[in-house]
Design a protein around this motif. Structure first.
Motif, PDB file in Angstrom:
ATOM      1  N   ASP A   1       0.820  -1.206   0.000  1.00 15.12           N
ATOM      2  CA  ASP A   1       0.000   0.000   0.000  1.00 15.12           C
ATOM      3  C   ASP A   1       0.857   1.260   0.000  1.00 15.12           C
ATOM      4  O   ASP A   1       0.484   2.261  -0.591  1.00 15.12           O
ATOM      5  CB  ASP A   1      -0.917   0.006   1.222  1.00 15.12           C
ATOM      6  N   TYR A   2       2.016   1.206   0.674  1.00 16.54           N
ATOM      7  CA  TYR A   2       2.750   2.467   0.768  1.00 16.54           C
ATOM      8  C   TYR A   2       3.397   2.865  -0.550  1.00 16.54           C
ATOM      9  O   TYR A   2       3.643   4.044  -0.772  1.00 16.54           O
ATOM     10  CB  TYR A   2       3.751   2.476   1.936  1.00 16.54           C
TER      11      TYR A   2
ATOM     12  N   LYS B   1       1.807   2.315  -3.450  1.00 21.18           N
ATOM     13  CA  LYS B   1       0.648   2.881  -4.134  1.00 21.18           C
ATOM     14  C   LYS B   1       0.382   4.304  -3.599  1.00 21.18           C
ATOM     15  O   LYS B   1       0.068   5.214  -4.349  1.00 21.18           O
ATOM     16  CB  LYS B   1      -0.574   1.988  -3.889  1.00 21.18           C
ATOM     17  N   TYR B   2       0.534   4.443  -2.303  1.00 26.79           N
ATOM     18  CA  TYR B   2       0.318   5.744  -1.682  1.00 26.79           C
ATOM     19  C   TYR B   2       1.364   6.751  -2.161  1.00 26.79           C
ATOM     20  O   TYR B   2       1.046   7.908  -2.429  1.00 26.79           O
ATOM     21  CB  TYR B   2       0.376   5.584  -0.151  1.00 26.79           C
TER      22      TYR B   2
ATOM     23  N   LYS C   1       2.748   6.757  -4.997  1.00 27.68           N
ATOM     24  CA  LYS C   1       2.323   7.172  -6.337  1.00 27.68           C
ATOM     25  C   LYS C   1       1.185   8.177  -6.235  1.00 27.68           C
ATOM     26  O   LYS C   1       1.133   9.152  -6.975  1.00 27.68           O
ATOM     27  CB  LYS C   1       1.848   5.959  -7.137  1.00 27.68           C
ATOM     28  N   ALA C   2       0.269   7.909  -5.299  1.00 26.90           N
ATOM     29  CA  ALA C   2      -0.875   8.808  -5.148  1.00 26.90           C
ATOM     30  C   ALA C   2      -0.439  10.194  -4.680  1.00 26.90           C
ATOM     31  O   ALA C   2      -1.143  11.165  -4.879  1.00 26.90           O
ATOM     32  CB  ALA C   2      -1.892   8.212  -4.171  1.00 26.90           C
ATOM     33  N   LYS C   3       0.738  10.256  -4.047  1.00 22.48           N
ATOM     34  CA  LYS C   3       1.248  11.562  -3.636  1.00 22.48           C
ATOM     35  C   LYS C   3       1.916  12.290  -4.799  1.00 22.48           C
ATOM     36  O   LYS C   3       2.387  13.408  -4.641  1.00 22.48           O
ATOM     37  CB  LYS C   3       2.267  11.398  -2.495  1.00 22.48           C
ATOM     38  N   GLY C   4       1.995  11.611  -5.948  1.00 18.04           N
ATOM     39  CA  GLY C   4       2.566  12.248  -7.124  1.00 18.04           C
ATOM     40  C   GLY C   4       4.088  12.264  -7.134  1.00 18.04           C
ATOM     41  O   GLY C   4       4.697  13.095  -7.805  1.00 18.04           O
ATOM     42  N   LEU C   5       4.714  11.359  -6.381  1.00 16.77           N
ATOM     43  CA  LEU C   5       6.185  11.326  -6.386  1.00 16.77           C
ATOM     44  C   LEU C   5       6.687  10.843  -7.736  1.00 16.77           C
ATOM     45  O   LEU C   5       6.006  10.103  -8.436  1.00 16.77           O
ATOM     46  CB  LEU C   5       6.691  10.377  -5.294  1.00 16.77           C
ATOM     47  N   ARG C   6       7.901  11.273  -8.069  1.00 14.79           N
ATOM     48  CA  ARG C   6       8.506  10.807  -9.311  1.00 14.79           C
ATOM     49  C   ARG C   6       8.939   9.359  -9.146  1.00 14.79           C
ATOM     50  O   ARG C   6       9.284   8.931  -8.046  1.00 14.79           O
ATOM     51  CB  ARG C   6       9.705  11.669  -9.678  1.00 14.79           C
TER      52      ARG C   6
ATOM     53  N   ARG D   1      12.231   8.509  -7.321  1.00 18.71           N
ATOM     54  CA  ARG D   1      12.201   8.594  -5.862  1.00 18.71           C
ATOM     55  C   ARG D   1      11.471   7.400  -5.249  1.00 18.71           C
ATOM     56  O   ARG D   1      11.879   6.868  -4.214  1.00 18.71           O
ATOM     57  CB  ARG D   1      11.531   9.903  -5.421  1.00 18.71           C
TER      58      ARG D   1
ATOM     59  N   VAL E   1      13.962   5.388  -2.936  1.00 18.97           N
ATOM     60  CA  VAL E   1      13.743   5.637  -1.518  1.00 18.97           C
ATOM     61  C   VAL E   1      12.704   4.671  -0.956  1.00 18.97           C
ATOM     62  O   VAL E   1      12.991   3.889  -0.048  1.00 18.97           O
ATOM     63  CB  VAL E   1      13.302   7.096  -1.278  1.00 18.97           C
ATOM     64  N   HIS E   2      11.512   4.672  -1.536  1.00 13.23           N
ATOM     65  CA  HIS E   2      10.435   3.899  -0.914  1.00 13.23           C
ATOM     66  C   HIS E   2      10.621   2.399  -1.094  1.00 13.23           C
ATOM     67  O   HIS E   2      10.389   1.629  -0.175  1.00 13.23           O
ATOM     68  CB  HIS E   2       9.085   4.343  -1.475  1.00 13.23           C
TER      69      HIS E   2
ATOM     70  N   LYS F   1      14.765   1.117   0.128  1.00 14.74           N
ATOM     71  CA  LYS F   1      15.090   1.114   1.560  1.00 14.74           C
ATOM     72  C   LYS F   1      14.420  -0.060   2.278  1.00 14.74           C
ATOM     73  O   LYS F   1      14.978  -0.632   3.203  1.00 14.74           O
ATOM     74  CB  LYS F   1      14.677   2.441   2.206  1.00 14.74           C
TER      75      LYS F   1
END
Lengths: 324, 326
Positions: free
Chosen positions: A218-219, A221-222, A224-229, A232, A236-237, A240
């Motif tokens: 989920d994180y 997907k989240y 992506k929903a925050k519009g991160l490139r 990143r 990072v997500h 890590k």
């Protein structure tokens, strides 16, 4: 954190003590070194003199006690064969083995993690399947066979790369290293690949499995929903989280690499610890064997400690100060 | 469509192309939303309400695909946008809040990282400025000692606080639309009530439209202006929340309302809609609810069209209840 390290170190002392007993017992059980120490035509007096000289006539507990006493003063005994301090003998060989081990670790990390990430993100791509196929090969092929095949192909038939030795070395702080000369580097290529093949395959598979799991989370997907490139999200997500299990395995594998570089060092006549220990076992050079095994025990303890520390920086849920 | 609408969705279709066949998860869904308006999207698990939300965000994963319809957001057609344009839209103009904040916040990153990156992904700001804004957003959703909490990790928060963090993240870039997918389902009832109340106030204050996806009619009753009831990928009834809840037209809506525990006497068995939710795989023609519907007859073998009953009120049924109170 400091409390954790102190507690871990005190536990380690007990561990080293227990291991020293086991090692001493084990080596004692292998056989009596006296026959290899004494010339076949020696007289009984000469033979007795040697037995007394090395303390081999004393009962086992006394020999162990003396060994322990000396070890506390940093003396792990003298080699029967070379008549040199065992520790110094090993220390001479450590840099060569470490150089090989670090180089193969570097290769594993630099190649394995990106390839694993790629294969995890695009599991159905043809290139991913190729990566997984090759890694299955690297995973299953025994090191001695791969080493011999590489020597045959690249040294014998193609003549591109040297098959044995360290090549030209340069001294840094009095320690000879190969990787700083072109000739030395060429000598390192085959042994490093041979040593890295298994680890590399393992890390590729581990990274891929971790990535596939994290990508579904989920994180991500989240994120992506925050519009991160994308960059990143991956670096990072995803990375890590994937690194947590990889660190553990890399730590253990690194210890294994140093301890069991024997096969690769033998094939490529690399003058490291592995070759020394094989030679020592064949002549029952007790002090060297014991010193080597003790060194390996200490090394594993240090590696595990380092892995735990890295682990805690990667995963805040495992923070060491949280443990009461 | 009314001229002042923030979002208008027309005939949205999202299908999943699985090995076993095509699953029409969202099938001809239309609605519109004015600025500051709160819409409840209600349905059972698998009715397509979450997929509708993900379709709006442009985050439908393979094998799913938006295959038809039009999404106009602030007058712009989302389908015509490039991936990069959609990305810039997400998290800034159009924010999302998901069900379980323990799963949606990355466990290994500090709250600060996860907030600051959301700002920096959309505008070039100095880090310190982004940090200041993050603190302000946390304060806005009622997190005490916001500046200290910023350096904490998700597992160091309680469930309610974590969801507040997610709401703060959604508010960071002052979105025009927030899509909240069951955001209070994982929370205690008391925390749920607080968060509902705060969300409503926050949206009304900023003119942000809110789509609240839930299976809980009682949440919608207290929160939303409008309601859409979804069943098997279609909106079976939509309209003003009071009208729909007081005078449901569709037999399914009526069944949902009748099965609310608060409506039954103590000791009396709860009403259940007979039968099970149909599988969306290979769902044929006709009304998907007909096997469970007390009013179904031969005409229900055809798909009922979306009939406009009055301004903003539609129903998909051949035999609707006409104006009787629920």
């Amino acid at each position: 954190m400091a409390v954790f390290i102190l507690r871990r170190l005190s536990q380690s002392v007990v561990l080293v003590l227990v291991m020293s007993m086991l090692v001493f017992l084990g080596v004692f059980a292998i056989g009596d070194p006296i026959n290899t120490l004494v010339a076949p035509d020696a007289t009984e007096e000469e033979r007795q003199a040697i037995v007394v000289h090395f303390g081999l006539d004393k009962p086992l507990y006394e020999q162990y006690g003396r060994f322990l006493g000396n070890a506390l003063r940093g003396d792990l005994g003298r080699s029967f064969k070379f008549n040199e301090p065992a520790l110094a003998l090993i220390a001479q060989r450590v840099p060569a083995t470490l150089e090989l081990a670090f180089a193969s670790l570097l290769l594993t990390v630099v190649l394995g993690i990106p390839l694993g990430l790629y294969a995890g993100f695009r599991p159905n791509a043809r290139s991913s399947r190729l990566i997984m196929g090759v890694s299955a090969f690297g995973f299953s092929v025994p090191a001695f066979w791969l080493g011999l095949m590489m020597v045959m192909l690249f040294s014998v038939f193609l003549g591109w790369l040297p098959a044995s030795g360290r090549g030209t070395t340069v001294a840094i702080l009095g320690i000879p290293v190969s990787f700083l000369t072109w000739d030395g580097l060429k000598h390192m290529i085959l042994p490093v690949i041979n040593l890295a093949a298994f680890k590399l395959s393992l890390i590729i598979r581990l990274t891929r499995a971790g990535t596939q799991e994290v990508v579904m989370s989920d994180y991500v997907k989240y994120a992506k929903a925050k519009g991160l490139r994308n960059g990143r999200i991956v670096l990072v997500h995803v990375l890590k989280n994937t690194l947590i299990p990889i660190t553990t395995v890399l730590g253990l594998e690194f210890g294994r690499t140093i301890a069991f570089a024997v096969v690769t060092e033998t094939i490529f006549a690399w003058p490291g610890m592995g070759k020394l220990i094989i030679d020592s076992i064949s002549v029952l050079d007790r002090p060297v064997i014991v010193a080597y095994l003790m060194l390996i025990v200490v090394m594993f303890i240090v590696i595990n400690l380092v892995v735990d520390i890295i682990y805690s920086t990667l995963d805040p849920r495992m923070r060491l100060e949280d443990q009461r | 469509m009314s001229a002042g609408s923030n979002l208008s969705v027309e005939g949205l279709r999202t299908h999943f192309f699985t090995k076993a066949g095509v699953v029409k998860a969202v099938d001809d869904v239309s609605f519109s939303l004015a600025p500051g308006e709160v819409m409840g999207l209600v349905g059972e698990s698998g009715s397509g309400k979450s997929v509708t939300g993900f379709s709006l965000l442009g985050l439908v994963d393979a094998p799913g695909k938006v295959v038809g319809g039009r999404i106009l957001f602030k007058g712009q057609d989302l389908a015509a946008m490039s991936d990069e344009q959609r990305r810039r839209m997400r998290g800034s103009r159009m924010a999302a809040i998901f069900q379980d904040p323990l799963m949606t916040l990355n466990p290994v990153l500090r709250i600060e990282t996860q907030m600051v990156e959301t700002i920096l992904a959309h505008q070039a700001l100095p880090r310190a400025e982004a940090r200041k804004r993050s603190i302000a957003a946390l304060e806005r959703v009622g997190i005490p000692a916001a500046e200290e909490r910023l350096s904490a990790y998700p597992h160091q928060f309680s469930g309610g606080m974590r969801q507040r963090v997610c709401i703060a993240i959604a508010l960071l870039n002052d979105p025009d639309l927030i899509i909240a997918d069951e955001p209070t389902t994982a929370l205690d009832v008391t925390i749920q009530a607080q968060i509902l109340h705060e969300m409503r106030a926050l949206c009304a204050g900023s003119g942000t439209s809110l789509i609240w996806i839930t299976h809980d009619l009682s949440v919608v009753a207290g929160l939303a202006d409008k309601i859409c009831v979804m069943y098997a990928g279609r909106i079976v009834e939509r309209g003003d929340v009071d009208e729909v809840l007081d005078r449901p037209l569709h037999p399914y809506t009526r069944g949902l309302i009748a099965s609310l525990p608060s409506r039954s006497e103590r000791g009396q068995a709860l009403y259940q809609i007979p039968g099970m939710t149909p599988s969306l795989l290979g769902l044929g023609e006709g009304c998907a609810f007909r096997d469970r519907c007390p009013r179904a007859d031969a005409s229900c073998l055809d798909s009922p069209p979306e009939r406009v009953v009055s301004e903003g009120r539609t129903c998909r049924c051949f035999h609707p209840h006409e104006g009787e109170p629920s």
